[in-house]
Design a protein around this motif. Structure first.
Motif, PDB file in Angstrom:
ATOM      1  N   VAL A 174       0.981  -1.113  -0.201  1.00  8.89           N
ATOM      2  CA  VAL A 174      -0.130  -0.024  -0.100  1.00  8.89           C
ATOM      3  C   VAL A 174       0.982   1.169   0.079  1.00  8.89           C
ATOM      4  CG1 VAL A 174      -1.902   1.188   1.156  1.00  8.89           C
ATOM      5  CG2 VAL A 174      -1.744  -1.328   1.137  1.00  8.89           C
ATOM      6  N   THR A 175       0.861   2.091  -1.329  1.00  9.82           N
ATOM      7  CA  THR A 175       1.574   3.231  -1.027  1.00  9.82           C
ATOM      8  C   THR A 175       0.934   4.428  -1.232  1.00  9.82           C
ATOM      9  OG1 THR A 175       1.272   3.154  -3.573  1.00  9.82           O
ATOM     10  CG2 THR A 175       3.164   1.866  -2.663  1.00  9.82           C
ATOM     11  N   ARG A 176      -0.582   4.415  -1.175  1.00 13.38           N
ATOM     12  CA  ARG A 176      -1.203   5.656  -0.872  1.00 13.38           C
ATOM     13  C   ARG A 176      -2.410   5.186  -0.004  1.00 13.38           C
ATOM     14  NH1 ARG A 176      -2.718   6.739  -7.183  1.00 13.38           N
ATOM     15  NH2 ARG A 176      -0.702   6.223  -7.086  1.00 13.38           N
ATOM     16  N   ASP A 177      -2.988   6.428   0.451  1.00 15.95           N
ATOM     17  CA  ASP A 177      -4.113   6.380   1.439  1.00 15.95           C
ATOM     18  C   ASP A 177      -5.299   5.416   0.698  1.00 15.95           C
ATOM     19  OD1 ASP A 177      -2.749   8.035   2.856  1.00 15.95           O
ATOM     20  OD2 ASP A 177      -4.082   9.667   3.025  1.00 15.95           O
ATOM     21  N   VAL A 178      -6.112   4.595   1.559  1.00 16.62           N
ATOM     22  CA  VAL A 178      -7.129   4.063   1.182  1.00 16.62           C
ATOM     23  C   VAL A 178      -8.577   4.511   2.102  1.00 16.62           C
ATOM     24  CG1 VAL A 178      -8.156   1.433   1.336  1.00 16.62           C
ATOM     25  CG2 VAL A 178      -5.508   1.842   1.055  1.00 16.62           C
ATOM     26  N   GLY A 179      -9.406   4.784   1.022  1.00 10.61           N
ATOM     27  CA  GLY A 179     -10.577   5.227   1.404  1.00 10.61           C
ATOM     28  C   GLY A 179     -11.601   4.390   2.178  1.00 10.61           C
ATOM     29  N   GLU A 180     -12.240   4.851   3.100  1.00 10.25           N
ATOM     30  CA  GLU A 180     -13.598   4.224   3.736  1.00 10.25           C
ATOM     31  C   GLU A 180     -13.914   3.016   2.887  1.00 10.25           C
ATOM     32  OE1 GLU A 180     -17.560   5.029   6.332  1.00 10.25           O
ATOM     33  OE2 GLU A 180     -15.758   6.426   6.195  1.00 10.25           O
ATOM     34  N   GLY A 181     -14.029   2.027   3.304  1.00 12.57           N
ATOM     35  CA  GLY A 181     -14.800   0.741   2.624  1.00 12.57           C
ATOM     36  C   GLY A 181     -14.314   0.241   1.552  1.00 12.57           C
ATOM     37  N   GLU A 182     -13.139   0.881   1.045  1.00 12.50           N
ATOM     38  CA  GLU A 182     -12.441   0.369  -0.120  1.00 12.50           C
ATOM     39  C   GLU A 182     -11.828  -0.977  -0.010  1.00 12.50           C
ATOM     40  OE1 GLU A 182     -11.456   4.993  -2.330  1.00 12.50           O
ATOM     41  OE2 GLU A 182      -9.840   3.697  -1.413  1.00 12.50           O
ATOM     42  N   LEU A 183     -11.404  -1.658  -1.341  1.00 11.58           N
ATOM     43  CA  LEU A 183     -10.694  -2.929  -1.294  1.00 11.58           C
ATOM     44  C   LEU A 183      -9.661  -2.572  -2.320  1.00 11.58           C
ATOM     45  CD1 LEU A 183     -10.120  -6.032  -1.091  1.00 11.58           C
ATOM     46  CD2 LEU A 183     -11.704  -6.213  -3.197  1.00 11.58           C
ATOM     47  N   VAL A 184      -8.228  -2.807  -1.689  1.00  9.82           N
ATOM     48  CA  VAL A 184      -7.058  -2.650  -2.505  1.00  9.82           C
ATOM     49  C   VAL A 184      -6.369  -3.944  -2.507  1.00  9.82           C
ATOM     50  CG1 VAL A 184      -6.976  -0.179  -2.093  1.00  9.82           C
ATOM     51  CG2 VAL A 184      -5.948  -1.780  -0.649  1.00  9.82           C
ATOM     52  N   MET A 185      -5.735  -4.347  -3.742  1.00  7.17           N
ATOM     53  CA  MET A 185      -5.058  -5.608  -3.812  1.00  7.17           C
ATOM     54  C   MET A 185      -3.846  -5.242  -4.748  1.00  7.17           C
ATOM     55  SD  MET A 185      -8.261  -8.113  -4.545  1.00  7.17           S
ATOM     56  CE  MET A 185      -7.095  -9.463  -4.495  1.00  7.17           C
ATOM     57  N   GLY A 186      -2.755  -6.016  -4.632  1.00 10.77           N
ATOM     58  CA  GLY A 186      -1.619  -5.993  -5.756  1.00 10.77           C
ATOM     59  C   GLY A 186      -0.425  -5.139  -5.141  1.00 10.77           C
ATOM     60  N   ASN A 187       0.403  -4.984  -5.974  1.00 11.85           N
ATOM     61  CA  ASN A 187       1.948  -4.612  -5.774  1.00 11.85           C
ATOM     62  C   ASN A 187       2.349  -3.711  -6.881  1.00 11.85           C
ATOM     63  OD1 ASN A 187       4.407  -3.479  -4.925  1.00 11.85           O
ATOM     64  ND2 ASN A 187       5.219  -5.578  -5.053  1.00 11.85           N
ATOM     65  N   PRO A 188       1.978  -2.177  -6.909  1.00  9.06           N
ATOM     66  CA  PRO A 188       1.545  -1.604  -5.804  1.00  9.06           C
ATOM     67  C   PRO A 188       0.036  -1.779  -5.617  1.00  9.06           C
ATOM     68  CG  PRO A 188       1.890   0.001  -7.636  1.00  9.06           C
ATOM     69  CD  PRO A 188       2.489  -1.354  -8.096  1.00  9.06           C
ATOM     70  N   ALA A 189      -0.752  -1.474  -4.542  1.00  8.84           N
ATOM     71  CA  ALA A 189      -1.938  -1.844  -4.347  1.00  8.84           C
ATOM     72  C   ALA A 189      -2.994  -0.973  -5.235  1.00  8.84           C
ATOM     73  CB  ALA A 189      -2.437  -1.767  -2.869  1.00  8.84           C
ATOM     74  N   VAL A 190      -3.910  -1.493  -5.817  1.00  6.23           N
ATOM     75  CA  VAL A 190      -4.977  -0.403  -6.662  1.00  6.23           C
ATOM     76  C   VAL A 190      -6.433  -0.989  -5.981  1.00  6.23           C
ATOM     77  CG1 VAL A 190      -3.197  -0.223  -8.559  1.00  6.23           C
ATOM     78  CG2 VAL A 190      -4.875  -2.200  -8.457  1.00  6.23           C
ATOM     79  N   LEU A 191      -7.277  -0.088  -6.335  1.00  7.08           N
ATOM     80  CA  LEU A 191      -8.464  -0.092  -6.167  1.00  7.08           C
ATOM     81  C   LEU A 191      -9.171  -1.335  -6.882  1.00  7.08           C
ATOM     82  CD1 LEU A 191     -10.826   1.089  -4.251  1.00  7.08           C
ATOM     83  CD2 LEU A 191     -11.394   2.485  -6.226  1.00  7.08           C
ATOM     84  N   LYS A 192      -9.959  -1.886  -5.974  1.00 10.70           N
ATOM     85  CA  LYS A 192     -10.785  -3.148  -6.688  1.00 10.70           C
ATOM     86  C   LYS A 192     -12.175  -3.195  -6.399  1.00 10.70           C
ATOM     87  CE  LYS A 192      -7.045  -5.371  -8.608  1.00 10.70           C
ATOM     88  NZ  LYS A 192      -7.004  -5.848  -9.985  1.00 10.70           N
ATOM     89  N   THR A 193     -12.991  -3.804  -7.335  1.00 12.48           N
ATOM     90  CA  THR A 193     -14.442  -3.886  -6.958  1.00 12.48           C
ATOM     91  C   THR A 193     -14.610  -5.312  -6.272  1.00 12.48           C
ATOM     92  OG1 THR A 193     -15.029  -4.628  -8.984  1.00 12.48           O
ATOM     93  CG2 THR A 193     -15.334  -2.252  -8.756  1.00 12.48           C
ATOM     94  N   ASP A 194     -15.663  -5.632  -5.561  1.00 10.52           N
ATOM     95  CA  ASP A 194     -15.812  -6.800  -5.193  1.00 10.52           C
ATOM     96  C   ASP A 194     -15.944  -7.853  -6.218  1.00 10.52           C
ATOM     97  OD1 ASP A 194     -15.971  -6.163  -2.505  1.00 10.52           O
ATOM     98  OD2 ASP A 194     -18.172  -5.990  -2.531  1.00 10.52           O
TER      99      ASP A 194
END
Length: 215
Positions: A192-212
């Motif tokens: 995780v290289t940046r802030d993650v918003g409320e309720g978000e799902l992030v995955m990967g390297n670097p982490a990126v926003l995903k949907t369910d």
């Protein structure tokens, strides 16, 4: 005043890890409360006393509680059990495995659980009902809000803020100063290289926003 007995809420895998940690710390659980296990069965030698109604038969002056429920992304079971116990007037004990390393000026609030091999450096606040799981490493000045779950092998660099009910999967790495929003999920092994918003799902390297649907 006599030391209160301990009752464990839930009797699954996480509960067994806690039973081991408590035993190694010289503490003994007297009863397990779990509606999914037949009354009279034993978990690591501790008798199952029944479901939550058993708590109405004992006093909070005589018993304190241990939250034995594990956690999954988006699960609120741990929080529900904690709130149920508090509404009945019980307090929750902190559990710190003797093989954990706890630095100076670390604040562990009610019901915090620190597992074997975890390292908490100085000036960390771990709020109520938080799990810091096996081998997790938290550097200076991190704050973990109530009901959050930090998975096995997670690395939190300095000044990380983890919001309430957030879930950080096994082996994730969070870089310094990052804010993890309430109820968010960090996938296992993510960086995780940046802030993650409320309720978000992030995955990967670097982490990126995903949907369910993408998870």
């Amino acid at each position: 005043m006599a030391e209160r007995q301990l009752a464990m809420l839930a009797g699954g895998g996480h509960a067994r890890v806690l039973l081991d940690a408590l035993e190694r710390s010289g503490k003994r659980v007297s009863a397990i409360i779990d509606p999914a296990i037949a009354t009279g069965q034993h978990v690591f030698g501790v008798p199952v006393a029944g479901d939550d109604s058993w708590l109405d038969t004992v006093s909070s002056f005589d018993y304190a509680l241990v939250n034995g429920a594990g956690a999954l992304p988006h699960s609120i079971l741990r929080r529900r059990l904690y709130e149920c116990g508090k509404q009945r007037g019980f307090s929750f004990v902190r559990v710190v495995h003797p093989a954990a390393i706890i630095g100076g000026h670390v604040e562990l609030r009610e019901g915090a659980q620190i597992m074997a091999g975890a390292i908490l450096q100085c000036s960390i606040r771990v709020c109520a009902n938080v799990v810091i799981n096996t081998g997790a490493r938290l550097d200076h000045d991190c704050e973990i809000a109530e009901h959050a779950f930090v998975g096995p092998g997670v690395i939190l660099c300095g000044n990380v803020r983890v919001g309430p009910q957030a879930f950080i999967g096994a082996g994730a790495v969070v870089l310094p100063g990052i804010v993890i929003g309430a109820g968010s999920v960090i996938g296992a092994g993510a960086v995780v290289t940046r802030d993650v918003g409320e309720g978000e799902l992030v995955m990967g390297n670097p982490a990126v926003l995903k949907t369910d649907e993408q998870a």
